[in-house]
Design an enzyme around this catalytic site. Structure first.
Site, short mmCIF file in Angstrom:
data_model
loop_
_atom_site.label_atom_id
_atom_site.label_comp_id
_atom_site.label_asym_id
_atom_site.label_seq_id
_atom_site.Cartn_x
_atom_site.Cartn_y
_atom_site.Cartn_z
CB CYS A 2 -0.87 0.00 1.24
SG CYS A 2 -1.78 -1.53 1.42
NE ARG A 31 4.16 1.79 -1.43
CZ ARG A 31 5.28 1.13 -1.18
NH1 ARG A 31 6.35 1.36 -1.90
NH2 ARG A 31 5.34 0.25 -0.21
CD1 TRP A 79 -2.36 -4.58 -5.07
CD2 TRP A 79 -1.79 -5.95 -3.41
NE1 TRP A 79 -2.16 -5.83 -5.60
CE2 TRP A 79 -1.81 -6.69 -4.60
CE3 TRP A 79 -1.46 -6.61 -2.23
CZ2 TRP A 79 -1.51 -8.05 -4.65
CZ3 TRP A 79 -1.16 -7.96 -2.26
CH2 TRP A 79 -1.19 -8.66 -3.48
CG ASN A 105 2.55 -1.10 3.23
OD1 ASN A 105 1.98 -2.06 2.73
ND2 ASN A 105 3.75 -0.70 2.86
N GLY A 106 1.07 -3.53 5.24
CA GLY A 106 1.67 -4.76 5.76
C GLY A 106 0.60 -5.73 6.23
CD GLU A 488 10.96 -7.99 -18.30
OE1 GLU A 488 10.78 -8.89 -17.46
OE2 GLU A 488 10.56 -6.83 -18.12
CE LYS A 492 7.97 -5.04 -18.24
NZ LYS A 492 8.06 -5.97 -17.13
CD GLU A 495 4.26 -6.74 -15.44
OE1 GLU A 495 5.41 -6.52 -15.83
OE2 GLU A 495 3.91 -6.58 -14.27
CG HIS A 511 14.42 -30.81 -25.21
ND1 HIS A 511 14.97 -32.06 -25.41
CD2 HIS A 511 15.39 -29.92 -25.53
CE1 HIS A 511 16.23 -31.93 -25.82
NE2 HIS A 511 16.50 -30.63 -25.91
CE LYS A 614 7.57 0.17 -10.35
NZ LYS A 614 7.90 -0.46 -11.63
C1 AGP Z 1 7.85 -6.09 -13.37
O1 AGP Z 1 7.23 -5.63 -14.52
C2 AGP Z 1 7.02 -6.60 -12.34
N1 AGP Z 1 5.93 -5.76 -12.09
C3 AGP Z 1 7.62 -7.36 -11.17
O2 AGP Z 1 7.98 -8.60 -11.69
C4 AGP Z 1 8.82 -6.78 -10.39
O3 AGP Z 1 9.95 -6.73 -11.19
C5 AGP Z 1 9.08 -7.64 -9.14
O4 AGP Z 1 7.93 -7.62 -8.33
C6 AGP Z 1 10.28 -7.20 -8.34
O5 AGP Z 1 10.15 -5.89 -7.89
P1 AGP Z 1 11.40 -5.10 -7.31
O6 AGP Z 1 12.36 -4.88 -8.44
O7 AGP Z 1 10.84 -3.81 -6.81
O8 AGP Z 1 11.99 -5.93 -6.23
#
Ligand code: AGP
Length: 619
Positions: A2, A31, A79, A105-106, A488, A492, A495, A511, A614
């Site tokens: 959060c 966040r 969140w 937060n937590g 990656e 992308k 997500e 394989h 995030k």
């Molecule tokens: C990336 O697009 C993601 N949203 C996610 O995988 C992110 O890289 C991961 O949660 C790690 O975050 P950080 O780099 O803040 O530790």
């Protein structure tokens, strides 16, 4: 997960506390964006507004029902963990007697025990959150005669789990009190006003002076004073630092989305991460190095721990560091590393990679590694973050604030930092001479220009994405450093565009995964330079194999690679890059643009994809 903001100012009540908090929440919305709320402390006491959904919903609510002018305010963007996203579960939570407003937060792990105690005291929570339970307990301690600071200390000692808590007390308008354990909180130091934020983006528009808080700390803010204590009330100082992020970096600057803006900031992110790295005699430097050189020379294994995109940057690090330093490098997802009893000791260097510096899985992994005697070097983007603070050395990626949930420029800066680390170790351990390192650094300084060249072809990539709006599945193939780029590219797309996407090591195709290939399935192939003929010919064969089975092939290939072009339906050209190890800095960019555009075409929120936050500050 959060976002938290707090503000207290001097003088008469005004609209500023609410404005500062709303602005801070807008910057922290990445966040979490399930719900948002604000509480102000005014002449007449506390007033709260909160709404499920985006911050926009809260703003509309505030237009209809404005809050009074105030001395102080706290805010929260959520969140959801305990209790679904709803108005009632949104923060701030107010105690039954209306005295305390609290944001959190937590996760409070002993929440049930605390809830049982409340029910014995005749208090029935109205929400499903652990936060509300804490608000009631805080007010009971205040009612027993403790000050807000004393009550927070006593309560914090009882809480299990991770938390940042920020509280206002109706009876005490001249203070805000906050506590943190395993969850981020930074203080912004102003003139006659002070700020709190989950990260510095919350207040960087008002002050560039900040205070980092240690673990298990409580802070009391008045307009003119900041007092830090531990959970037992023993005074502590915190660490002051200057924020080098610009406020403009946190606004969209003419781009449709933060993600687009951040993709375009990649060249600067690389340049900034490289800036000022060499001493006058040409030796490389890291930012905050507290590991002795003899210890680094004795390292016999490196383990990179990270999550998601950051872990893919770690995969690139493995290829580079093993090649340049001849040290074995393992790459492990932080959450797997932590719980599998890894073999680490004082000769192991653990490298943690994190944009936010707050990812709980990565934090737990580094704590575990340090308990086993390993040194931890963190590659982190956010100053004042917990992972940076708890590591033995830090190499900052100077990518600036990354707001879009999908990591782009931070990934590119992380890879750059990994190269810097590899070259630093290679020189230190005698695997490379200073002039050899200088040659590689020279190549790295050319990378911002090469990324710019890729960005010039942005419209072609967007047109490609538009033509694939109906795709339901996409595959990505790569070998060597192209493999993490393939992973990656797939992440992308998952997500952002919510479609099935998978990345494979191209050699693995035969394989199993080749069975997935059918007529018109889009397959991206990251082709290495033809100047590595063995590697190149293998990947071109893979391109042929999927093409022969009807796939729609898209090659990301180096300019002039006619061989790859023969078997590709579409070629996205990237500039010639030496050494091959540095190709991910250019090959990943079209994949980021592609995912962003496909999400846009499908009508999705590019910056805030569903279910994601995030910064993942829970395990
Ligand atoms: C990336 O697009 C993601 N949203 C996610 O995988 C992110 O890289 C991961 O949660 C790690 O975050 P950080 O780099 O803040 O530790």
């Amino acid at each position: 997960m959060c976002g938290i903001v707090g503000y207290i100012g001097a003088g008469n009540p005004s609209s500023k506390p609410e404005e500062v908090v709303l602005e801070g929440l807008a910057r922290l919305e990445y966040r979490g964006y399930d719900s948002a709320g604000v509480a102000v402390l005014a002449m007449a006491g506390l007033a709260v507004a909160k709404k499920a959904g985006r911050l926009e919903n809260l703003r509309e609510e505030l237009e209809e029902h404005p809050l009074p002018h105030s001395f102080a305010a706290i805010g929260h963007t959520r969140w959801a963990t305990h209790g679904g996203p709803s108005d009632v579960n949104a923060h701030p939570h107010v105690s039954a007697d209306g005295r305390v407003a609290l944001v959190h937060n937590g996760i409070i792990e002993n929440y049930q025990k605390l809830a049982d105690e409340l029910s014995a005291a005749g208090i029935t929570p109205i929400s499903q959150t652990d936060t509300e339970i804490v608000a009631h307990h805080l007010s009971l301690l205040l009612a027993a005669g403790l000050s807000l600071l004393e009550a927070m200390c006593q309560l914090a000692r009882r809480l299990e789990g991770s938390f940042t808590l920020v509280a206002l007390d109706r009876e005490s308008p001249e203070e805000i009190v906050a506590a943190r354990r395993n969850s981020p909180l930074v203080v912004g130091l102003g003139e006659g006003e002070n700020f709190l934020g989950s990260d510095v983006a919350a207040f960087v528009g008002y002050t560039k002076r900040a205070l980092e808080l240690g673990q298990d700390r409580i802070v009391r803010l008045s307009p003119t004073k900041v007092e830090v204590v531990d959970f037992f009330g023993t005074p502590d100082s915190g660490r002051e630092f200057d924020v080098d992020w610009d406020i403009n970096a946190a606004v969209k600057g003419g781009y449709a989305t933060f993600m687009d803006k951040e993709i375009h900031e990649s060249p600067t992110a690389v340049a900034e991460t490289l800036r000022g790295r060499t001493t006058l005699d040409g030796h490389l430097m890291l930012d905050d190095m507290r590991i002795r050189e003899d210890v680094l020379r004795s390292v016999d294994k490196i383990i990179v721990v990270a999550c998601g995109t950051a872990a893919y940057a770690g995969h690139v690090a493995k290829y580079a560091i093993e090649h340049w330093c001849r040290i074995p490098v393992e790459v492990e997802l932080a959450h797997e590393f932590r719980y599998r009893d890894p073999v680490v000791n004082e000769k192991t260097l653990v490298v943690a990679i994190s944009q936010s510096g707050e990812t709980m899985d990565t934090l737990m992994a580094i704590r575990h590694a340090r308990e086993q005697g390993s040194r931890v070097l963190a590659i982190v983007n956010t100053h004042g973050s917990t992972i940076a603070r708890e590591s033995d050395a830090v190499l900052y990626t100077h990518a600036g604030p990354e707001v879009a949930v999908a990591s782009t420029k931070a990934f590119i800066a992380q890879i750059t930092a990994c190269y810097i680390l590899g070259l630093y170790l290679a020189e230190l351990r005698g695997n490379k001479f200073v002039d050899e390192v200088a040659t590689y650094l020279d190549e790295l300084t050319k990378m911002p220009g090469r990324i710019e060249e890729v960005l010039e072809a942005e419209e072609e990539v967007r047109a490609l994405a538009q033509s694939m709006a109906d795709a339901t599945s996409v595959l990505f193939l790569g070998r060597h450093v192209g493999f993490p780029v393939a992973l990656e590219g797939a992440l992308k797309l998952k997500e952002l565009a919510y479609i099935h996407a998978e990345g494979f090591a191209a050699g693995e195709l035969k394989h199993g995964p080749i069975a997935l290939v059918e007529e018109n399935l889009p397959v991206f192939v990251i082709v290495p330079t033809p100047r590595r003929p063995l590697l190149h010919s293998k990947v071109v064969s893979n391109l042929q194999e999927v093409r022969a089975r009807g796939a729609r092939t898209i090659a990301i290939a180096e300019e002039g690679d006619e061989e790859a072009a023969k078997f590709a339906d579409t070629v996205i050209w990237v500039p010639r890059t030496t050494p091959t190890l540095m190709m991910p800095l250019v090959t990943v960019v079209p994949l980021q643009i592609f995912a962003s555009e496909l999400a846009r075409v499908k009508g999705y929120d590019v910056d805030k994809p569903r279910n994601l936050a995030k910064s993942v500050t829970v395990e």
